[in-house]
Write an enzyme that holds these catalytic residues in place. Structure first.
Site, PDB file in Angstrom:
ATOM      1  N   HIS A  62      99.516 -46.094   8.150  1.00  0.00           N
ATOM      2  CA  HIS A  62     100.945 -46.097   7.851  1.00  0.00           C
ATOM      3  C   HIS A  62     101.186 -46.093   6.340  1.00  0.00           C
ATOM      4  CE1 HIS A  62     101.354 -48.309  11.952  1.00  0.00           C
ATOM      5  NE2 HIS A  62     101.356 -47.001  12.122  1.00  0.00           N
ATOM      6  N   LYS A  72     101.546 -54.207   0.280  1.00  0.00           N
ATOM      7  CA  LYS A  72     101.226 -55.153   1.350  1.00  0.00           C
ATOM      8  C   LYS A  72     100.093 -56.081   0.926  1.00  0.00           C
ATOM      9  CE  LYS A  72     102.458 -51.817   4.953  1.00  0.00           C
ATOM     10  NZ  LYS A  72     101.928 -50.932   6.006  1.00  0.00           N
ATOM     11  N   GLU A 143     109.390 -44.316   6.719  1.00  0.00           N
ATOM     12  CA  GLU A 143     108.026 -44.632   7.166  1.00  0.00           C
ATOM     13  C   GLU A 143     107.349 -43.400   7.751  1.00  0.00           C
ATOM     14  OE1 GLU A 143     106.530 -47.724   6.945  1.00  0.00           O
ATOM     15  OE2 GLU A 143     108.286 -48.461   5.885  1.00  0.00           O
ATOM     16  N   ASP A 169     101.208 -43.374  16.732  1.00  0.00           N
ATOM     17  CA  ASP A 169     100.003 -43.123  15.943  1.00  0.00           C
ATOM     18  C   ASP A 169      99.151 -42.020  16.560  1.00  0.00           C
ATOM     19  OD1 ASP A 169     100.730 -44.991  14.060  1.00  0.00           O
ATOM     20  OD2 ASP A 169      99.526 -46.605  14.919  1.00  0.00           O
TER      21      ASP A 169
END
Length: 199
Positions: A62, A72, A143, A169
């Site tokens: 991602h 992150k 995203e 995915d």
């Protein structure tokens, strides 16, 4: 707390110093000031995410549009994972490469990845729980995903592990398809954006 760079610019592995005693163990799970010494700016946490995964669960690859994308800081709360950082920044010297780090409740390590990098997390045990500290809130319109099964990327999963993917995915494009569609971040844009975050 030890913070070491990975081979992909903007990615680090963080190993806490643990203090065990008769009650259990204590450690610093996150130090914004220490991380900032390596990253060049503080991680402004806007959202935390928690995932609980079955063995073989694959989350990713991602990433989010730059700017602002999403940095992150990821660690295992329970169980164990392999964390993959994938350089998807077109023009980067390490474009198309990846590094992996085992996250578990023994080493208690964490991974930090800066804006513009791809991220994939693979659960090694049932009921593994991960905590993500994120620099921006989730924005579904910004995203994107890359197939974690892209044969050109060739992520190496542990032997015998059967990947379990979400429909999203499973349908994600390969890195080359995303590049051809103009969906990948540009390395120069990432560098320019990171410069705006520095002190």
């Amino acid at each position: 707390m030890q913070i070491d760079p990975l081979g992909i610019t903007g990615a680090f592995v963080i190993t806490p110093r643990q203090f065990p005693d008769d009650r259990g163990v204590f450690m610093e799970g996150f130090r914004g000031d220490k991380l900032a010494e390596h990253v060049g700016h503080r991680l402004d946490v806007m959202q935390t995410n928690v995932s609980v995964s079955c063995k073989g669960a694959v989350r990713g690859i991602h990433y989010a549009d730059v700017p602002p994308s999403q940095a992150k800081y990821v660690t295992a709360v329970s169980g164990a994972f392999i964390d993959y950082v994938v350089d998807i920044r077109v023009g980067s010297p390490t474009f198309g490469t990846w590094e992996s780090v085992r996250l578990d409740t023994e080493s208690r390590r964490a991974v930090y990845l800066s804006e513009g990098l791809g991220h994939c997390l693979v659960s090694l045990l049932d009921d593994s729980c991960a905590m993500y500290l994120c620099s921006t809130a989730y924005n579904p319109s910004r995203e994107h995903g890359i197939s974690p099964l892209d044969p050109d990327l060739a992520l190496t999963f542990p032997a015998g592990l059967e990947p379990v993917l979400s429909p999203k995915d499973t349908a994600a494009p390969t890195l080359q398809q995303a590049r051809d569609d103009g969906d990948l971040p540009l390395y120069d844009d990432c560098v320019a954006f990171m410069a705006t975050l520095r002190y």
